[in-house]
Design a protein around this motif. Structure first.
Motif, PDB file in Angstrom:
ATOM      1  N   UNK A 259      15.765  -8.356   2.956  1.00 32.15           N
ATOM      2  CA  UNK A 259      16.565  -7.131   3.046  1.00 32.15           C
ATOM      3  C   UNK A 259      17.638  -7.192   4.113  1.00 32.15           C
ATOM      4  N   UNK A 260      17.458  -8.048   5.151  1.00 30.12           N
ATOM      5  CA  UNK A 260      18.409  -8.082   6.255  1.00 30.12           C
ATOM      6  C   UNK A 260      19.670  -8.886   5.938  1.00 30.12           C
ATOM      7  N   UNK A 261      19.700  -9.586   4.824  1.00 30.59           N
ATOM      8  CA  UNK A 261      20.868 -10.395   4.480  1.00 30.59           C
ATOM      9  C   UNK A 261      21.951  -9.493   3.892  1.00 30.59           C
ATOM     10  N   UNK A 262      23.130  -9.403   4.559  1.00 28.98           N
ATOM     11  CA  UNK A 262      24.205  -8.545   4.018  1.00 28.98           C
ATOM     12  C   UNK A 262      24.652  -9.043   2.650  1.00 28.98           C
ATOM     13  N   UNK A 263      24.918  -8.102   1.781  1.00 28.43           N
ATOM     14  CA  UNK A 263      25.437  -8.470   0.466  1.00 28.43           C
ATOM     15  C   UNK A 263      24.450  -9.259  -0.353  1.00 28.43           C
ATOM     16  N   UNK A 264      23.169  -8.876  -0.308  1.00 26.09           N
ATOM     17  CA  UNK A 264      22.163  -9.568  -1.096  1.00 26.09           C
ATOM     18  C   UNK A 264      22.560  -9.610  -2.563  1.00 26.09           C
ATOM     19  N   UNK A 265      22.073 -10.595  -3.269  1.00 24.98           N
ATOM     20  CA  UNK A 265      22.496 -10.802  -4.656  1.00 24.98           C
ATOM     21  C   UNK A 265      22.145  -9.597  -5.529  1.00 24.98           C
ATOM     22  N   UNK A 266      20.936  -9.105  -5.418  1.00 25.63           N
ATOM     23  CA  UNK A 266      20.501  -7.967  -6.232  1.00 25.63           C
ATOM     24  C   UNK A 266      19.265  -7.361  -5.612  1.00 25.63           C
ATOM     25  N   UNK A 267      19.053  -6.086  -5.896  1.00 28.58           N
ATOM     26  CA  UNK A 267      17.817  -5.433  -5.440  1.00 28.58           C
ATOM     27  C   UNK A 267      16.672  -5.914  -6.300  1.00 28.58           C
ATOM     28  N   UNK A 268      15.545  -6.203  -5.675  1.00 26.73           N
ATOM     29  CA  UNK A 268      14.391  -6.734  -6.384  1.00 26.73           C
ATOM     30  C   UNK A 268      13.208  -5.792  -6.230  1.00 26.73           C
ATOM     31  N   UNK A 269      12.309  -5.784  -7.182  1.00 27.30           N
ATOM     32  CA  UNK A 269      11.180  -4.871  -7.110  1.00 27.30           C
ATOM     33  C   UNK A 269      10.219  -5.256  -5.992  1.00 27.30           C
ATOM     34  N   UNK A 270       9.657  -4.241  -5.369  1.00 29.07           N
ATOM     35  CA  UNK A 270       8.675  -4.482  -4.313  1.00 29.07           C
ATOM     36  C   UNK A 270       7.283  -4.546  -4.941  1.00 29.07           C
ATOM     37  N   UNK A 271       6.346  -5.196  -4.255  1.00 24.16           N
ATOM     38  CA  UNK A 271       6.526  -5.969  -3.022  1.00 24.16           C
ATOM     39  C   UNK A 271       6.950  -7.400  -3.345  1.00 24.16           C
ATOM     40  N   UNK A 272       7.990  -7.847  -2.710  1.00 22.77           N
ATOM     41  CA  UNK A 272       8.507  -9.193  -2.943  1.00 22.77           C
ATOM     42  C   UNK A 272       8.963  -9.792  -1.626  1.00 22.77           C
ATOM     43  N   UNK A 273       8.423 -10.913  -1.261  1.00 19.54           N
ATOM     44  CA  UNK A 273       8.976 -11.662  -0.136  1.00 19.54           C
ATOM     45  C   UNK A 273       8.651 -13.126  -0.332  1.00 19.54           C
ATOM     46  N   UNK A 274       9.391 -13.965   0.328  1.00 22.58           N
ATOM     47  CA  UNK A 274       9.313 -15.397   0.071  1.00 22.58           C
ATOM     48  C   UNK A 274       9.394 -16.161   1.385  1.00 22.58           C
ATOM     49  N   UNK A 275       8.551 -17.159   1.516  1.00 20.45           N
ATOM     50  CA  UNK A 275       8.559 -18.012   2.696  1.00 20.45           C
ATOM     51  C   UNK A 275       9.302 -19.325   2.416  1.00 20.45           C
TER      52      UNK A 275
ATOM     53  N   UNK B 262       0.874  -1.178   0.000  1.00 22.07           N
ATOM     54  CA  UNK B 262       0.000   0.000   0.000  1.00 22.07           C
ATOM     55  C   UNK B 262       0.904   1.219   0.000  1.00 22.07           C
ATOM     56  N   UNK B 263       1.152   1.748  -1.198  1.00 24.72           N
ATOM     57  CA  UNK B 263       2.165   2.783  -1.361  1.00 24.72           C
ATOM     58  C   UNK B 263       1.718   3.777  -2.418  1.00 24.72           C
ATOM     59  N   UNK B 264       1.895   5.047  -2.115  1.00 20.65           N
ATOM     60  CA  UNK B 264       1.604   6.103  -3.078  1.00 20.65           C
ATOM     61  C   UNK B 264       2.482   5.897  -4.309  1.00 20.65           C
ATOM     62  N   UNK B 265       1.860   5.914  -5.482  1.00 18.17           N
ATOM     63  CA  UNK B 265       2.634   5.669  -6.709  1.00 18.17           C
ATOM     64  C   UNK B 265       3.738   6.703  -6.891  1.00 18.17           C
ATOM     65  N   UNK B 266       3.544   7.907  -6.348  1.00 12.01           N
ATOM     66  CA  UNK B 266       4.536   8.963  -6.513  1.00 12.01           C
ATOM     67  C   UNK B 266       5.775   8.732  -5.645  1.00 12.01           C
ATOM     68  N   UNK B 267       5.681   7.801  -4.678  1.00 10.36           N
ATOM     69  CA  UNK B 267       6.815   7.489  -3.804  1.00 10.36           C
ATOM     70  C   UNK B 267       7.507   6.192  -4.200  1.00 10.36           C
ATOM     71  N   UNK B 268       7.130   5.635  -5.313  1.00  9.67           N
ATOM     72  CA  UNK B 268       7.661   4.333  -5.707  1.00  9.67           C
ATOM     73  C   UNK B 268       9.117   4.434  -6.152  1.00  9.67           C
ATOM     74  N   UNK B 269       9.938   3.531  -5.672  1.00  8.18           N
ATOM     75  CA  UNK B 269      11.331   3.418  -6.115  1.00  8.18           C
ATOM     76  C   UNK B 269      11.404   2.345  -7.203  1.00  8.18           C
ATOM     77  N   UNK B 270      11.747   2.759  -8.389  1.00  7.30           N
ATOM     78  CA  UNK B 270      11.731   1.837  -9.528  1.00  7.30           C
ATOM     79  C   UNK B 270      12.958   0.943  -9.528  1.00  7.30           C
ATOM     80  N   UNK B 271      12.686  -0.354  -9.615  1.00  9.45           N
ATOM     81  CA  UNK B 271      13.729  -1.359  -9.787  1.00  9.45           C
ATOM     82  C   UNK B 271      13.282  -2.298 -10.893  1.00  9.45           C
ATOM     83  N   UNK B 272      14.076  -2.388 -11.936  1.00  9.58           N
ATOM     84  CA  UNK B 272      13.789  -3.284 -13.046  1.00  9.58           C
ATOM     85  C   UNK B 272      14.734  -4.468 -12.944  1.00  9.58           C
ATOM     86  N   UNK B 273      14.167  -5.653 -12.705  1.00 11.42           N
ATOM     87  CA  UNK B 273      15.020  -6.835 -12.520  1.00 11.42           C
ATOM     88  C   UNK B 273      14.388  -8.087 -13.109  1.00 11.42           C
TER      89      UNK B 273
END
Length: 854
Positions: free
Chosen positions: A367-383, A285-296
């Motif tokens: 996000x808490x893993x140091x040295x993550x492989x790459x930034x990924x577009x939000x919203x993304x999470x995995x169980x 739930x995020x204002x589109x004007x505040x979106x940080x674009x990540x293309x991956x």
């Protein structure tokens, strides 16, 4: 009234009419400070808005015109270069190369339907929607007409018209070489040569080229494949003048483009999903004007387009009239492949390829893993990697999205004949007839990404649309035949009053033929099984699921061929009545009323059934888009004025307008387990009203100021597709648009120094009928989605050009979006998806341009 070129000059005078309006505009702008002495005068502009040459001052419509000198000063190469300096007009072009759309005074062009404006180049009407968004070479003049122009230009001119004139070759040899280089590995080139080929024949040959890495990069593929482009075009023109009364103009053009497509991130509007508390869930739930674009995304997008155009135009002059006849042919093939949207629904989560990529990328989702492989577009999470254990956006770096692939091919041929009376008589008339035939093929498919050579599929060439990997598709051929007759007259009631009456009758036949094969037509190993393996026909179990899920009602299966050919005919009389009054030699007041018309048409077969099953029956707050969307008609009234003041150093223009629209055509984007659908529908009733002001001021011999402002209030009065949107704003209609340009020139010996500063502002904009509304996110089980975060904030862009030029040479430094303003180019909502798709705007780009002409 003055209708001939020889009669265009108006006596210089200083009328007192509208002095209060001038002072008010000067006060509000803060820039219009009257100089002690202004020597320069504004040039008289001759336009062809009514298909004959006349002074802009005499045209009973709002027209923004750019002359050859202004085109050169502005560095115009593409449509967006002049649209930004046209009040009341805005443009979006985010999906692919040719998929542009204009909003003119709130009247929009619906994707996959018809354009809302007529495009006329050198007197010929272009009907292919891809013809507008391209490089323009040899431009001599641009005219943008606002308000319905259907009486003159037919069923595609409901909102207005864009008229372009290019340099006509003559017996004099001339040429130009122009090159530019800018940031992002952006290079452009233009070469043109023209001159006499024989006593009565002149020709012009032009080649243009552009390449750029684009503004954005794919962080997963580590490559500039988000908005990169490369295109070129070759155009030849021959003008044959066998006699003093006959001229034949022939043009042939080939253009090729290869670029990226689908430069979008997902933007969700589901507040309840934030309760998950998982890292990344706040982005639901995020204002589109505040979106940080990540293309991956893992798929390299590829958009290819080939265009052939040919036209021949003949002009005859008789004692009693002139006759113009032309034929135009166009053939366009456009296709793209890109990452799909299915990852958001876990559709391919059960495949081995999807699970393997989830396992490989799992660390970078945290996000808490140091040295993550790459930034990924939000919203993304995995169980975990098990099916259903990941929440992914569309266009992710996994193979779980699959592919989306689209083909749009169009071939059209048109003819027109027109007779015009001499322009030096009190009663002037026009009459003519028009024919158009269009064949358009449109197919969209969804396909499995099997992970071959993941993360970068080798070559990533478009797959055959009927390949074994194809899981779902829509595929139709649309045929259109248009016949029209038109006529008009303009009568000088007195030396200062002209009455103009025009009318056009368009009859348009639309046919649609479905091309999706049934399972019996081929051996398709479809991954999607819409019937659970029990699709039947006449009691017999079919060997595979149908490729189009709209052909399944989950009890029976309808063979594609049984749909048959669909056909509908639309017709409309489009009148326009105008009255023009020369109040003084320098001030003109005009009023007009006219009708606009856009024919209806068919959506891809199966679209209605797909939306009904997945999005309506499952609790969606909408009605499925119709198989046949209705024609759009509008009734528009305008009252305006033009004035040449202060010894012809200041032009001040203004207009108020009111438009009622029935069945406004609107583009709807639907996404789900079925892949994606692009449909056209109707908004039953819309009201548009507003005003426009503009001024052109030669402040001194060296300094010129151009300003414009337009405000359009648009409201949805009735919308059967989504009844809860009544009272919302008309989509893709900025709250207001404004523009200003300051031009300075100073002679330095044999050279001239020049500088230009442009600024344009586009007000707050909604891009969908769903706005501050709460709608169930049907595809996620029905949680409420609150769309109050989807309005795009207004933004202003500034461009600068500074250079030196002589008779033959020119060198110019330029900066586009000089203040590097961040903005959103478009938001395509899919309300039942719980959000939409957001595309970023351009960034700052600086460069240098060098040209030589002879």
């Amino acid at each position: 009234m003055k209708s001939q070129n020889a009669n265009l000059q108006r006596p210089a005078s200083k009328p007192r009419l509208l002095t209060a309006a001038i002072c008010a505009l000067a006060s509000s702008s803060g820039s219009l400070l009257l100089p002690a002495a202004a020597q320069a005068q504004l040039e008289e502009v001759v336009v062809t808005a009514r298909a004959r040459s006349e002074s802009l001052q005499d045209v009973p419509s709002t027209v923004t015109a750019f002359t050859a000198g202004q085109i050169d000063d502005m560095g115009i190469q593409r449509a967006e270069d002049f649209i930004s300096q046209t009040a009341g007009v805005s443009m979006i072009n985010t999906v692919e190369t040719g998929d542009s759309s204009l909003s003119i005074r709130g009247l929009n062009g619906a994707r996959d339907a018809e354009t809302n404006f007529a495009l006329i180049i050198d007197g010929i009407l272009y009907v292919n929607t891809y013809a507008f968004n391209r490089e323009y070479a040899d431009l001599e003049q641009i005219e943008i007409l606002k308000g319905p122009q259907g009486a003159q230009y037919g069923r595609s001119a409901a909102a207005g018209a864009v008229i372009m004139s290019t340099k006509r070759p003559t017996q004099e040899t001339e040429g130009e070489l122009k090159f530019s280089f800018a940031e992002d590995n952006t290079y452009t080139g233009l070469a043109t040569i023209a001159g006499g080929l024989s006593e009565n024949v002149a020709g012009r040959l032009t080649v243009d080229y552009r390449t750029s890495d684009g503004f954005y990069s794919n962080s997963f593929l580590n490559d500039d494949v988000v908005d990169n482009q490369e295109n070129y075009a070759i155009q030849g023109r021959l003008v044959f003048d066998p006699t003093d009364t006959l001229s034949i103009d022939t043009k042939l053009r080939y253009g090729k483009s290869e670029s990226a497509a689908i430069a979008f991130n997902a933007g969700f509007a589901i507040p309840s999903f934030q309760a998950f508390g998982t890292p990344g869930s706040e982005a639901f739930y995020q204002d589109v004007n505040d979106h940080d674009f990540i293309f991956s995304n893992n798929v390299k997008p590829d958009n290819q387009q080939d265009v052939w155009e040919f036209s021949i135009k003949a002009d005859w002059q008789f004692d009693w009239a002139s006759m113009t006849t032309w034929m135009a042919y166009s053939d366009t093939e456009d296709s793209f492949i890109a990452d799909g949207t299915s990852g958001a629904f876990g559709f391919y989560n059960g495949t081995e390829a999807c699970q393997n990529t989830l396992d490989a990328l799992a660390p970078s989702y945290t996000p808490d893993v140091p040295g993550g492989v790459t930034a990924l577009p939000a919203p993304t999470f995995i169980f975990g990697s098990a099916p259903g254990a990941a929440v992914l956006p569309p266009y992710s770096p996994t193979t779980c999205d699959g592919y989306q692939y689209q083909e749009r091919f169009q071939e059209d041929i048109s003819f027109q004949i027109q007779f015009d009376s001499p322009a030096d008589q009190a009663l002037r008339w026009q009459a003519g007839a028009y024919f158009l035939d269009i064949e358009r093929y449109q197919a969209v498919s969804q396909a499995l990404d099997d992970g071959t050579n993941w993360p970068n599929p080798s070559g990533n060439t478009p797959q055959e649309i009927f390949s074994p990997l194809t899981d779902a598709m829509v595929n139709d051929t649309f045929d259109t035949t248009v016949l029209a007759v038109f006529g008009s007259f303009a009568y000088d009631i007195s030396d200062r009053i002209e009455l103009s009456v025009a009318a056009r009758y368009d009859r348009e036949k639309r046919e649609a033929t479905n091309n999706v094969p049934s399972p019996a037509d081929g051996n398709f190993s479809n991954f999607i099984d819409f019937c659970g393996g029990q699709c039947t026909l006449d009691g017999e179990t079919l060997p595979a699921s149908p490729l189009n899920p709209g052909f399944v009602n989950f009890d029976d299966f309808t063979v594609a061929s049984e749909i048959g050919k669909r056909s509908e005919t639309f017709d409309q009389i489009q009148p326009k009545v105008s009255l023009t009054w020369d109040v003084t030699d320098d001030t003109t007041v005009y009023t007009s009323w006219g009708v606009g018309f856009k024919a209806g048409g068919f959506n891809n077969a199966g679209s209605t059934e797909i939306v009904d099953f997945y999005l309506v029956q499952n609790g969606g707050a909408l009605v499925a888009p119709p198989v046949l969307f209705e024609e759009e008609t509008s009734s528009a009234f305008e009252l305006g004025f033009r004035s040449a003041l202060l010894d012809n150093t200041l032009n001040l223009n203004g207009a108020v307008f009111y438009t009622e629209v029935d069945d406004m055509q609107f583009f709807e984007f639907f996404v789900g387990p079925f892949g994606l659908l692009r449909t056209a529908s109707n908004i039953d009733e819309v009201t548009l009203q507003g005003f426009e002001l503009s001024a052109q001021w030669a402040m001194t011999d060296a300094l010129r100021l151009d300003v414009g402002y337009s405000q359009v209030d648009g409201e949805i009065d009735k919308n059967s597709l989504r009844d809860y949107t009544v009272g919302n704003e008309v989509p893709n209609n900025p709250e207001f648009t404004a523009n200003a340009a300051l031009q300075y020139t100073q002679p330095i010996g044999d050279w001239e120094m020049f500088g230009r500063f442009e600024y344009s502002y586009k007000g707050d904009t909604y891009y969908h009928t769903v706005q501050d509304d709460i709608v169930p996110a049907t595809l996620f089980g029905g949680p409420p989605a609150n769309y109050d975060v989807t309005k795009v904030d207004g933004f202003g862009l500034a461009n600068v050009r500074l250079g030196l030029r002589s008779m033959n040479w020119s060198i110019t430094a330029f900066a586009q979006n000089v203040f590097d303003e961040e903005f959103i180019a478009e938001v395509i909502l899919a309300p039942e998806f719980g959000g939409g798709f957001i595309s970023p705007g351009t960034q700052r780009r600086m460069g240098l341009e060098v040209s030589y002409n002879f």
